[in-house]
Motif scaffolding. Structure first.
Motif, PDB file in Angstrom:
ATOM      1  N   SER A   1       0.849  -1.199   0.000  1.00 24.03           N
ATOM      2  CA  SER A   1       0.000   0.000   0.000  1.00 24.03           C
ATOM      3  C   SER A   1       0.878   1.240   0.000  1.00 24.03           C
ATOM      4  O   SER A   1       1.908   1.288   0.688  1.00 24.03           O
ATOM      5  N   TYR A   2       0.426   2.258  -0.776  1.00 18.11           N
ATOM      6  CA  TYR A   2       1.205   3.501  -0.856  1.00 18.11           C
ATOM      7  C   TYR A   2       0.236   4.670  -0.997  1.00 18.11           C
ATOM      8  O   TYR A   2      -0.649   4.655  -1.872  1.00 18.11           O
ATOM      9  N   PRO A   3       0.363   5.722  -0.157  1.00 14.83           N
ATOM     10  CA  PRO A   3      -0.547   6.870  -0.248  1.00 14.83           C
ATOM     11  C   PRO A   3      -0.177   7.782  -1.425  1.00 14.83           C
ATOM     12  O   PRO A   3       0.931   8.318  -1.477  1.00 14.83           O
ATOM     13  N   LEU A   4      -1.100   7.940  -2.360  1.00 15.82           N
ATOM     14  CA  LEU A   4      -0.894   8.859  -3.482  1.00 15.82           C
ATOM     15  C   LEU A   4      -1.252  10.296  -3.091  1.00 15.82           C
ATOM     16  O   LEU A   4      -0.602  11.247  -3.508  1.00 15.82           O
TER      17      LEU A   4
ATOM     18  N   ALA B   1      -9.392  13.200   6.666  1.00 13.78           N
ATOM     19  CA  ALA B   1      -9.556  11.947   5.927  1.00 13.78           C
ATOM     20  C   ALA B   1     -10.178  12.108   4.543  1.00 13.78           C
ATOM     21  O   ALA B   1      -9.762  11.439   3.603  1.00 13.78           O
ATOM     22  N   PRO B   2     -11.198  12.986   4.352  1.00 12.26           N
ATOM     23  CA  PRO B   2     -11.796  13.106   3.018  1.00 12.26           C
ATOM     24  C   PRO B   2     -10.779  13.531   1.964  1.00 12.26           C
ATOM     25  O   PRO B   2      -9.990  14.462   2.177  1.00 12.26           O
ATOM     26  N   GLY B   3     -10.765  12.812   0.839  1.00 11.80           N
ATOM     27  CA  GLY B   3      -9.856  13.146  -0.250  1.00 11.80           C
ATOM     28  C   GLY B   3      -8.564  12.366  -0.254  1.00 11.80           C
ATOM     29  O   GLY B   3      -7.768  12.483  -1.182  1.00 11.80           O
TER      30      GLY B   3
ATOM     31  N   TYR C   1     -10.325   5.360  -1.781  1.00 12.74           N
ATOM     32  CA  TYR C   1     -10.580   6.799  -1.638  1.00 12.74           C
ATOM     33  C   TYR C   1     -11.330   7.065  -0.340  1.00 12.74           C
ATOM     34  O   TYR C   1     -12.337   6.416  -0.043  1.00 12.74           O
ATOM     35  N   GLY C   2     -10.848   8.027   0.440  1.00  9.15           N
ATOM     36  CA  GLY C   2     -11.466   8.355   1.715  1.00  9.15           C
ATOM     37  C   GLY C   2     -12.611   9.336   1.560  1.00  9.15           C
ATOM     38  O   GLY C   2     -12.405  10.474   1.136  1.00  9.15           O
ATOM     39  N   LEU C   3     -13.827   8.898   1.884  1.00  4.78           N
ATOM     40  CA  LEU C   3     -14.990   9.779   1.890  1.00  4.78           C
ATOM     41  C   LEU C   3     -15.104  10.504   3.231  1.00  4.78           C
ATOM     42  O   LEU C   3     -15.414  11.699   3.285  1.00  4.78           O
ATOM     43  N   ARG C   4     -14.851   9.741   4.301  1.00  5.94           N
ATOM     44  CA  ARG C   4     -14.778  10.275   5.663  1.00  5.94           C
ATOM     45  C   ARG C   4     -13.729   9.480   6.408  1.00  5.94           C
ATOM     46  O   ARG C   4     -13.164   8.522   5.857  1.00  5.94           O
ATOM     47  N   LYS C   5     -13.491   9.839   7.648  1.00  7.57           N
ATOM     48  CA  LYS C   5     -12.518   9.101   8.450  1.00  7.57           C
ATOM     49  C   LYS C   5     -12.932   7.645   8.619  1.00  7.57           C
ATOM     50  O   LYS C   5     -12.091   6.744   8.649  1.00  7.57           O
ATOM     51  N   ASP C   6     -14.241   7.417   8.701  1.00  8.22           N
ATOM     52  CA  ASP C   6     -14.746   6.074   8.955  1.00  8.22           C
ATOM     53  C   ASP C   6     -15.342   5.411   7.713  1.00  8.22           C
ATOM     54  O   ASP C   6     -15.972   4.352   7.812  1.00  8.22           O
ATOM     55  N   LEU C   7     -15.155   6.020   6.526  1.00  8.13           N
ATOM     56  CA  LEU C   7     -15.817   5.499   5.329  1.00  8.13           C
ATOM     57  C   LEU C   7     -14.912   5.659   4.112  1.00  8.13           C
ATOM     58  O   LEU C   7     -14.466   6.768   3.803  1.00  8.13           O
TER      59      LEU C   7
END
Length: 254
Positions: free
Chosen positions: A166-169, A175-177, A211-217
């Motif tokens: 895993s690698y963060p782009l 968290a969103p985005g 893709y992060g929609l929210r911290k928990d989603l």
């Protein structure tokens, strides 16, 4: 640590190569599927977590049911040093025959208790992370004949190993985005007296964007290539588009 990383990658490459070699020698059927899933992580305490998965697996052209996971439930416990371990159970429903051009004749139930261990590590000082999953499944597969379902179940054991990078782009303070790229390989091996041809069960090679929609989603899209051996000794070459919602519920009091 570097030796362990290289060994894991080497094992994955060997199994992919084995599948490719078998594909060139055996009768292979190619299929395209779409998997739609929901994954819920219920954090009970700092150490305990309940994971519930539901997934609808369908043939793409023409649209027809392939499998349901209803559901898979796993209780996990953090044991320290990057490890967690757990026990769980899954209920599968397989539509037969496994040919999208033919109407469903019957649905075959399968019951799967399992134990698993997961290890997360950082192979270097950078942003890259590596995860290992070891899973042992007991498979109670409903007996069938040309007429449909028969009484009783057959039983075999399947060993699974998955390595994932895993690698963060895109990494944001909120968290969103956030956008995470993943690449993984999983191979599965069968054991049991009913296994005649498919000791090698399958290999799954995939890439994904999370893709992060929210911290928990989060919403994750995968493209997966599955090379699978049938019980008849023939092979399936499956291309899967997979879409999964990851939802975390945290009940830990801060």
């Amino acid at each position: 640590m570097k030796k362990r990383v290289l060994a894991a990658i080497l094992i994955a490459v060997v199994f992919v190569d084995t599948g490719v070699s078998a594909q060139s020698e055996k009768n292979v059927t190619t299929q395209r599927l779409i998997w739609l899933g929901y994954n819920n992580k219920f954090r009970i305490t700092n150490r305990w977590m309940l994971v519930t998965e539901i997934e609808d697996r369908r043939y793409a052209f023409p649209d027809r049911q392939n499998e349901w996971i209803l559901p898979r439930v796993t209780v996990l416990r953090d044991v320290g040093s990057g490890w967690n371990a757990g026990i769980g159970f899954a209920h599968f429903r397989q539509s037969s025959p496994d040919n999208q051009e033919v109407d469903i004749a019957y649905v075959r139930p399968e019951l799967r208790p399992h134990v698993e261990a997961n290890y997360a590590q950082k192979p270097g000082a950078g942003k890259l992370s590596m995860d290992h999953r070891y899973k042992l499944e007991g498979r109670f597969i409903h007996r069938t004949s040309s007429a449909g379902l028969e009484d009783g179940y057959t039983f075999n054991i399947r060993l699974r190993y998955r390595i994932q990078l895993s690698y963060p782009l895109i990494k944001k303070e909120s968290a969103p985005g956030t956008l995470l790229a993943k690449a993984y390989n999983e191979f599965m091996v069968n054991f049991g007296k009913h296994i005649l041809y498919n000791s090698f069960d399958q290999n799954r090679l995939g890439i994904a964007l999370n893709y992060g929609l929210r911290k928990d989603l989060q919403l994750q899209a995968d493209f997966v290539h599955i090379f699978k051996e049938r019980t008849s000794g023939e092979y399936l070459n499956q291309y899967v588009e997979r879409f999964t919602i990851y939802h975390t519920i945290n009940r830990i009091k801060n």
